[in-house]
Design a protein around this motif. Structure first.
Motif, PDB file in Angstrom:
ATOM      1  N   PRO A 130       0.820  -1.208   0.000  1.00 12.72           N
ATOM      2  CA  PRO A 130       0.000   0.000   0.000  1.00 12.72           C
ATOM      3  C   PRO A 130       0.858   1.264   0.000  1.00 12.72           C
ATOM      4  CG  PRO A 130       0.126  -0.882   2.196  1.00 12.72           C
ATOM      5  CD  PRO A 130       0.885  -1.839   1.312  1.00 12.72           C
ATOM      6  N   PHE A 131       2.166   1.114  -0.243  1.00 15.18           N
ATOM      7  CA  PHE A 131       3.101   2.236  -0.245  1.00 15.18           C
ATOM      8  C   PHE A 131       3.818   2.334  -1.576  1.00 15.18           C
ATOM      9  CE2 PHE A 131       3.480   0.115   3.953  1.00 15.18           C
ATOM     10  CZ  PHE A 131       2.881   1.075   4.740  1.00 15.18           C
ATOM     11  N   ASP A 132       4.216   3.541  -1.914  1.00 15.80           N
ATOM     12  CA  ASP A 132       5.293   3.708  -2.875  1.00 15.80           C
ATOM     13  C   ASP A 132       6.233   4.720  -2.244  1.00 15.80           C
ATOM     14  OD1 ASP A 132       4.539   6.352  -3.489  1.00 15.80           O
ATOM     15  OD2 ASP A 132       3.670   5.843  -5.396  1.00 15.80           O
TER      16      ASP A 132
ATOM     17  N   ASN B  65       4.685   7.424   0.268  1.00 14.71           N
ATOM     18  CA  ASN B  65       3.273   7.729   0.029  1.00 14.71           C
ATOM     19  C   ASN B  65       2.441   6.541   0.494  1.00 14.71           C
ATOM     20  OD1 ASN B  65       3.206  10.335  -1.531  1.00 14.71           O
ATOM     21  ND2 ASN B  65       4.665   9.163  -2.747  1.00 14.71           N
ATOM     22  N   VAL B  66       1.537   6.794   1.425  1.00  8.99           N
ATOM     23  CA  VAL B  66       0.614   5.767   1.896  1.00  8.99           C
ATOM     24  C   VAL B  66      -0.606   5.844   0.998  1.00  8.99           C
ATOM     25  CG1 VAL B  66      -0.738   4.899   3.833  1.00  8.99           C
ATOM     26  CG2 VAL B  66       1.458   6.058   4.250  1.00  8.99           C
ATOM     27  N   LEU B  67      -0.845   4.769   0.239  1.00  8.18           N
ATOM     28  CA  LEU B  67      -1.885   4.782  -0.779  1.00  8.18           C
ATOM     29  C   LEU B  67      -3.084   3.915  -0.442  1.00  8.18           C
ATOM     30  CD1 LEU B  67       0.572   4.434  -3.781  1.00  8.18           C
ATOM     31  CD2 LEU B  67      -0.454   6.540  -2.905  1.00  8.18           C
ATOM     32  N   GLY B  68      -2.949   3.105   0.581  1.00  6.01           N
ATOM     33  CA  GLY B  68      -4.038   2.209   0.932  1.00  6.01           C
ATOM     34  C   GLY B  68      -3.872   1.696   2.341  1.00  6.01           C
ATOM     35  N   THR B  69      -4.767   0.814   2.727  1.00  3.70           N
ATOM     36  CA  THR B  69      -4.732   0.239   4.056  1.00  3.70           C
ATOM     37  C   THR B  69      -3.544  -0.702   4.171  1.00  3.70           C
ATOM     38  OG1 THR B  69      -7.128   0.383   4.163  1.00  3.70           O
ATOM     39  CG2 THR B  69      -6.072  -1.105   5.726  1.00  3.70           C
ATOM     40  N   SER B  70      -2.810  -0.568   5.269  1.00  4.71           N
ATOM     41  CA  SER B  70      -1.620  -1.396   5.450  1.00  4.71           C
ATOM     42  C   SER B  70      -1.714  -2.210   6.728  1.00  4.71           C
ATOM     43  CB  SER B  70      -0.367  -0.527   5.480  1.00  4.71           C
ATOM     44  OG  SER B  70      -0.412   0.350   6.581  1.00  4.71           O
ATOM     45  N   THR B  71      -0.852  -3.221   6.788  1.00  2.00           N
ATOM     46  CA  THR B  71      -0.733  -4.048   7.983  1.00  2.00           C
ATOM     47  C   THR B  71       0.653  -3.798   8.586  1.00  2.00           C
ATOM     48  OG1 THR B  71       0.252  -5.895   6.787  1.00  2.00           O
ATOM     49  CG2 THR B  71      -2.173  -5.839   6.915  1.00  2.00           C
ATOM     50  N   ILE B  72       0.855  -4.293   9.801  1.00  2.00           N
ATOM     51  CA  ILE B  72       2.171  -4.197  10.423  1.00  2.00           C
ATOM     52  C   ILE B  72       3.199  -4.914   9.545  1.00  2.00           C
ATOM     53  CG2 ILE B  72       3.538  -4.836  12.453  1.00  2.00           C
ATOM     54  CD1 ILE B  72       1.568  -2.515  12.938  1.00  2.00           C
ATOM     55  N   ALA B  73       2.810  -6.025   8.930  1.00  2.12           N
ATOM     56  CA  ALA B  73       3.730  -6.755   8.042  1.00  2.12           C
ATOM     57  C   ALA B  73       4.151  -5.892   6.853  1.00  2.12           C
ATOM     58  CB  ALA B  73       3.088  -8.054   7.566  1.00  2.12           C
TER      59      ALA B  73
ATOM     60  N   LEU C  46       8.478  -2.601   4.381  1.00  2.00           N
ATOM     61  CA  LEU C  46       8.928  -1.291   3.911  1.00  2.00           C
ATOM     62  C   LEU C  46      10.153  -0.821   4.699  1.00  2.00           C
ATOM     63  CD1 LEU C  46       8.465   1.384   2.274  1.00  2.00           C
ATOM     64  CD2 LEU C  46       7.082   2.122   4.223  1.00  2.00           C
ATOM     65  N   ALA C  47      10.107  -0.919   6.018  1.00  2.00           N
ATOM     66  CA  ALA C  47      11.233  -0.484   6.850  1.00  2.00           C
ATOM     67  C   ALA C  47      12.482  -1.300   6.544  1.00  2.00           C
ATOM     68  CB  ALA C  47      10.873  -0.594   8.334  1.00  2.00           C
ATOM     69  N   HIS C  48      12.322  -2.597   6.367  1.00  2.00           N
ATOM     70  CA  HIS C  48      13.458  -3.456   6.033  1.00  2.00           C
ATOM     71  C   HIS C  48      14.030  -3.074   4.672  1.00  2.00           C
ATOM     72  CE1 HIS C  48      15.573  -7.063   4.665  1.00  2.00           C
ATOM     73  NE2 HIS C  48      15.867  -7.210   5.951  1.00  2.00           N
ATOM     74  N   ASP C  49      13.169  -2.839   3.699  1.00  2.00           N
ATOM     75  CA  ASP C  49      13.614  -2.444   2.357  1.00  2.00           C
ATOM     76  C   ASP C  49      14.363  -1.109   2.391  1.00  2.00           C
ATOM     77  OD1 ASP C  49      13.686  -2.875  -0.531  1.00  2.00           O
ATOM     78  OD2 ASP C  49      12.270  -1.205  -0.658  1.00  2.00           O
ATOM     79  N   LEU C  50      13.822  -0.146   3.117  1.00  5.15           N
ATOM     80  CA  LEU C  50      14.498   1.152   3.231  1.00  5.15           C
ATOM     81  C   LEU C  50      15.853   1.024   3.909  1.00  5.15           C
ATOM     82  CD1 LEU C  50      11.699   3.689   4.172  1.00  5.15           C
ATOM     83  CD2 LEU C  50      13.250   3.848   2.240  1.00  5.15           C
ATOM     84  N   SER C  51      15.934   0.227   4.968  1.00  7.53           N
ATOM     85  CA  SER C  51      17.212   0.076   5.665  1.00  7.53           C
ATOM     86  C   SER C  51      18.232  -0.601   4.767  1.00  7.53           C
ATOM     87  CB  SER C  51      17.045  -0.681   6.982  1.00  7.53           C
ATOM     88  OG  SER C  51      16.711  -2.029   6.766  1.00  7.53           O
ATOM     89  N   ALA C  52      17.810  -1.555   3.962  1.00 11.35           N
ATOM     90  CA  ALA C  52      18.730  -2.222   3.041  1.00 11.35           C
ATOM     91  C   ALA C  52      19.208  -1.270   1.948  1.00 11.35           C
ATOM     92  CB  ALA C  52      18.045  -3.439   2.418  1.00 11.35           C
ATOM     93  N   ARG C  53      18.356  -0.383   1.493  1.00 12.68           N
ATOM     94  CA  ARG C  53      18.730   0.565   0.428  1.00 12.68           C
ATOM     95  C   ARG C  53      19.600   1.702   0.918  1.00 12.68           C
ATOM     96  NH1 ARG C  53      14.287   2.674  -3.288  1.00 12.68           N
ATOM     97  NH2 ARG C  53      16.128   3.519  -4.269  1.00 12.68           N
ATOM     98  N   THR C  54      19.467   2.073   2.181  1.00 15.00           N
ATOM     99  CA  THR C  54      20.240   3.212   2.672  1.00 15.00           C
ATOM    100  C   THR C  54      21.623   2.812   3.148  1.00 15.00           C
ATOM    101  OG1 THR C  54      19.268   3.015   4.866  1.00 15.00           O
ATOM    102  CG2 THR C  54      18.218   4.546   3.343  1.00 15.00           C
ATOM    103  N   GLY C  55      21.758   1.582   3.663  1.00 14.93           N
ATOM    104  CA  GLY C  55      23.055   1.125   4.147  1.00 14.93           C
ATOM    105  C   GLY C  55      23.490   1.853   5.404  1.00 14.93           C
TER     106      GLY C  55
END
Length: 125
Positions: free
Chosen positions: A5-7, A18-26, A31-40
């Protein structure tokens, strides 16, 4: 997991989510894991969360869980500031609660109704 539900974009240490829809904790954890991997390691990251989905406000337990996920995944890779943009009245109170919890964890955070104001605040943080 269902589609996200994010881009988001990540440019010059600023991630605009951008929060585009209903999301879950998962969804948020992914998303947080993906961002941390991309930022290093070794840099800084500032977040702008733009809630474009006029959903009902989240329960306090979910707000705390989301902030904790950000703390666990993004503080170690240099999260320094977080701006939460809630253009809809129904979400602005949730945004304020979210940023209060973030500040309790040592993340500079503020809630905004306008994305331009959030970006201006981040520019001086």
């Amino acid at each position: 997991m269902s589609s996200s539900p994010f881009d988001y974009t990540l440019h010059d240490g600023v991630a605009v989510i951008n929060v585009l829809g209903t999301s879950t904790i998962a969804h948020v954890e992914h998303l947080a894991h993906d961002l941390s991997a991309r930022t290093g390691l070794g840099g800084t990251i500032r977040l702008v969360i733009v809630d474009r989905h006029a959903a009902p406000s989240l329960p306090v337990s979910d707000v705390r869980a989301i902030v904790d996920l950000l703390r666990r995944h993004l503080l170690p890779v240099g999260l320094t500031a977080l701006a939460y943009v809630a253009p809809h009245d129904a979400l602005y109170g949730t945004a304020r609660m979210f940023t209060t919890y973030a500040e309790m964890l040592g993340i500079r955070a503020a809630a905004f109704r306008d994305e331009a104001d959030a970006m201006a605040w981040l520019a001086v943080e």
